[in-house]
Design a protein around this motif. Structure first.
Motif, PDB file in Angstrom:
ATOM      1  N   ILE A  36      -0.424  -5.669   2.685  1.00  0.00           N
ATOM      2  CA  ILE A  36       0.414  -4.691   2.871  1.00  0.00           C
ATOM      3  C   ILE A  36      -0.225  -3.329   2.485  1.00  0.00           C
ATOM      4  N   VAL A  37      -0.762  -3.327   1.389  1.00  0.00           N
ATOM      5  CA  VAL A  37      -1.742  -1.945   0.864  1.00  0.00           C
ATOM      6  C   VAL A  37      -2.879  -1.991   1.899  1.00  0.00           C
ATOM      7  N   ALA A  38      -3.407  -2.939   2.261  1.00  0.00           N
ATOM      8  CA  ALA A  38      -4.625  -2.970   3.493  1.00  0.00           C
ATOM      9  C   ALA A  38      -4.144  -2.167   4.782  1.00  0.00           C
ATOM     10  N   VAL A  39      -2.884  -2.802   5.124  1.00  0.00           N
ATOM     11  CA  VAL A  39      -2.341  -2.194   6.348  1.00  0.00           C
ATOM     12  C   VAL A  39      -2.194  -0.467   6.110  1.00  0.00           C
ATOM     13  N   LEU A  40      -1.581  -0.401   5.240  1.00  0.00           N
ATOM     14  CA  LEU A  40      -0.997   1.142   5.168  1.00  0.00           C
ATOM     15  C   LEU A  40      -2.356   1.926   4.619  1.00  0.00           C
ATOM     16  N   SER A  41      -3.439   1.535   3.918  1.00  0.00           N
ATOM     17  CA  SER A  41      -4.531   2.171   3.821  1.00  0.00           C
ATOM     18  C   SER A  41      -5.505   2.299   5.084  1.00  0.00           C
ATOM     19  N   TYR A  42      -5.368   1.172   5.902  1.00  0.00           N
ATOM     20  CA  TYR A  42      -6.016   1.401   7.278  1.00  0.00           C
ATOM     21  C   TYR A  42      -5.276   2.424   7.820  1.00  0.00           C
ATOM     22  N   ILE A  43      -3.890   2.542   8.105  1.00  0.00           N
ATOM     23  CA  ILE A  43      -3.316   3.779   8.702  1.00  0.00           C
ATOM     24  C   ILE A  43      -3.572   5.092   8.131  1.00  0.00           C
ATOM     25  N   LYS A  44      -3.522   5.162   6.926  1.00  0.00           N
ATOM     26  CA  LYS A  44      -3.853   6.403   6.362  1.00  0.00           C
ATOM     27  C   LYS A  44      -5.257   7.027   6.594  1.00  0.00           C
ATOM     28  N   SER A  45      -6.203   5.991   6.630  1.00  0.00           N
ATOM     29  CA  SER A  45      -7.473   6.392   7.108  1.00  0.00           C
ATOM     30  C   SER A  45      -7.757   6.806   8.236  1.00  0.00           C
ATOM     31  N   THR A  46      -7.047   6.664   9.094  1.00  0.00           N
ATOM     32  CA  THR A  46      -6.995   7.319  10.495  1.00  0.00           C
ATOM     33  C   THR A  46      -6.545   8.763  10.648  1.00  0.00           C
ATOM     34  N   TRP A  47      -5.721   9.141   9.862  1.00  0.00           N
ATOM     35  CA  TRP A  47      -5.096  10.435   9.723  1.00  0.00           C
ATOM     36  C   TRP A  47      -6.501  11.466   9.586  1.00  0.00           C
ATOM     37  N   PRO A  48      -6.200  12.581  10.282  1.00  0.00           N
ATOM     38  CA  PRO A  48      -7.120  13.698  10.006  1.00  0.00           C
ATOM     39  C   PRO A  48      -6.887  14.413   8.539  1.00  0.00           C
ATOM     40  N   ALA A  49      -8.055  14.933   8.079  1.00  0.00           N
ATOM     41  CA  ALA A  49      -8.175  15.147   6.672  1.00  0.00           C
ATOM     42  C   ALA A  49      -7.110  16.148   6.436  1.00  0.00           C
ATOM     43  N   PRO A  50      -6.634  17.054   7.032  1.00  0.00           N
ATOM     44  CA  PRO A  50      -5.104  17.879   6.554  1.00  0.00           C
ATOM     45  C   PRO A  50      -4.081  16.923   6.500  1.00  0.00           C
ATOM     46  N   VAL A  51      -3.781  16.069   7.247  1.00  0.00           N
ATOM     47  CA  VAL A  51      -2.782  15.322   7.273  1.00  0.00           C
ATOM     48  C   VAL A  51      -2.833  14.280   5.924  1.00  0.00           C
ATOM     49  N   ARG A  52      -3.881  13.837   5.753  1.00  0.00           N
ATOM     50  CA  ARG A  52      -4.258  13.013   4.476  1.00  0.00           C
ATOM     51  C   ARG A  52      -4.017  13.701   3.181  1.00  0.00           C
ATOM     52  N   ALA A  53      -4.399  15.099   3.305  1.00  0.00           N
ATOM     53  CA  ALA A  53      -4.168  15.714   2.180  1.00  0.00           C
ATOM     54  C   ALA A  53      -2.712  16.256   1.904  1.00  0.00           C
ATOM     55  N   ARG A  54      -1.851  16.383   3.121  1.00  0.00           N
ATOM     56  CA  ARG A  54      -0.559  16.588   2.855  1.00  0.00           C
ATOM     57  C   ARG A  54       0.065  15.166   2.362  1.00  0.00           C
ATOM     58  N   HIS A  55      -0.244  14.229   2.801  1.00  0.00           N
ATOM     59  CA  HIS A  55       0.318  12.890   2.184  1.00  0.00           C
ATOM     60  C   HIS A  55      -0.155  12.857   0.795  1.00  0.00           C
ATOM     61  N   ASP A  56      -1.295  13.072   0.335  1.00  0.00           N
ATOM     62  CA  ASP A  56      -1.894  13.220  -1.247  1.00  0.00           C
ATOM     63  C   ASP A  56      -0.719  13.932  -1.775  1.00  0.00           C
ATOM     64  N   ALA A  57      -0.437  15.112  -1.334  1.00  0.00           N
ATOM     65  CA  ALA A  57       0.530  16.235  -1.897  1.00  0.00           C
ATOM     66  C   ALA A  57       2.045  15.362  -2.115  1.00  0.00           C
ATOM     67  N   VAL A  58       2.354  14.617  -0.890  1.00  0.00           N
ATOM     68  CA  VAL A  58       3.664  13.899  -1.255  1.00  0.00           C
ATOM     69  C   VAL A  58       3.573  12.926  -2.084  1.00  0.00           C
ATOM     70  N   ASN A  59       2.462  12.341  -2.501  1.00  0.00           N
ATOM     71  CA  ASN A  59       2.572  11.229  -3.632  1.00  0.00           C
ATOM     72  C   ASN A  59       2.376  12.069  -5.034  1.00  0.00           C
ATOM     73  N   GLU A  60       1.708  13.078  -5.127  1.00  0.00           N
ATOM     74  CA  GLU A  60       1.836  13.872  -6.304  1.00  0.00           C
ATOM     75  C   GLU A  60       3.169  14.247  -6.564  1.00  0.00           C
ATOM     76  N   GLY A  61       4.092  14.769  -5.536  1.00  0.00           N
ATOM     77  CA  GLY A  61       5.394  15.238  -5.649  1.00  0.00           C
ATOM     78  C   GLY A  61       6.368  14.114  -6.174  1.00  0.00           C
ATOM     79  N   ALA A  62       5.814  12.892  -5.824  1.00  0.00           N
ATOM     80  CA  ALA A  62       6.691  11.662  -6.171  1.00  0.00           C
ATOM     81  C   ALA A  62       6.105  11.100  -7.392  1.00  0.00           C
ATOM     82  N   GLY A  63       5.258  12.038  -8.255  1.00  0.00           N
ATOM     83  CA  GLY A  63       4.851  11.446  -9.605  1.00  0.00           C
ATOM     84  C   GLY A  63       3.631  10.408  -9.522  1.00  0.00           C
ATOM     85  N   ARG A  64       3.006  10.333  -8.241  1.00  0.00           N
ATOM     86  CA  ARG A  64       1.866   9.418  -8.212  1.00  0.00           C
ATOM     87  C   ARG A  64       0.438  10.115  -8.941  1.00  0.00           C
TER      88      ARG A  64
END
Length: 157
Positions: free
Chosen positions: A129-157
Motif C-alpha cells: 500500500i505504501v508503495a502504491v501511494l508512493s508511486y502516485i505521489k511520485s507522479t505529481w508535479p513538484a508544487p503539488v508534492r510540496a503542498r502534500h508535504d505541507a499537509v503532512n506537516e499540518g497533520a503532525g508528520r
C-alpha cells in the motif's frame, strides 16, 4: 486586532483543530507513522506494478480517474477519482491515504457513505500500500508534492 475580530478567528482555529483531532482519532492505529517514499526508485517501481494490477482498472492507467468523477452515478456511487494532480488525493496526509486504501471509507469514519472503493486489507500488504501511494505521489508535479508535504506537516508528520 480588536476583540470582536480576534474571538471569531480563535473560534474558527479551535474548530479546525478539533476537527483535525477527531479525524486523527478515527484513523486506525496501523496508519499512524506511515510515510510515503516517492523518491525511492525501488518503492515507486513496485508501486507502479501494483497500481497497474490493482488500481488502474478504476482510477485509470494514467491516474486520470473515471469521467464525471464528482457526480454520483445511477447506483448512487461516485466514479473513481483521479490520483493525478487534478484530483484531491494530495489533499490528504499519508496516514489518511493509507487508512483509506487499507480499510476503505468504513474504516476511516463512522457512518461512512457507500463507496465503490474496496478495502485492500488482506489483498495488499502494508508495504505494498505504501508503495502504491508512493508511486502516485511520485507522479505529481513538484508544487503539488510540496503542498502534500505541507499537509503532512499540518497533520503532525
Amino acid at each position: 486586532m480588536g476583540r470582536s475580530v480576534g474571538r471569531p478567528i480563535a473560534a474558527i482555529a479551535f474548530a479546525f483543530a478539533a476537527l483535525a483531532g477527531a479525524v486523527a482519532l478515527l484513523r486506525p492505529a496501523d496508519a499512524e507513522g506511515v510515510r510515503l517514499r516517492p523518491d525511492d526508485p525501488a518503492t515507486t517501481a513496485r508501486g507502479a506494478e501494483i497500481y497497474a494490477a490493482e488500481c488502474a482498472a478504476c482510477h485509470g492507467a494514467a491516474l486520470e480517474g473515471q469521467p464525471d468523477w464528482r457526480t454520483p452515478g445511477p447506483d448512487g456511487l461516485r466514479p473513481a477519482p483521479p490520483h493525478d494532480a487534478t484530483g484531491y488525493t494530495w489533499h490528504h496526509d499519508d496516514a489518511t491515504l493509507f487508512a483509506l486504501t487499507k480499510h476503505g471509507l468504513a474504516g476511516l469514519m463512522e457512518d461512512a457513505p457507500p463507496s465503490a472503493m474496496p478495502a485492500f486489507d488482506g489483498v495488499l500488504t502494508d508495504a505494498e500500500i505504501v508503495a502504491v501511494l508512493s508511486y502516485i505521489k511520485s507522479t505529481w508535479p513538484a508544487p503539488v508534492r510540496a503542498r502534500h508535504d505541507a499537509v503532512n506537516e499540518g497533520a503532525g508528520r
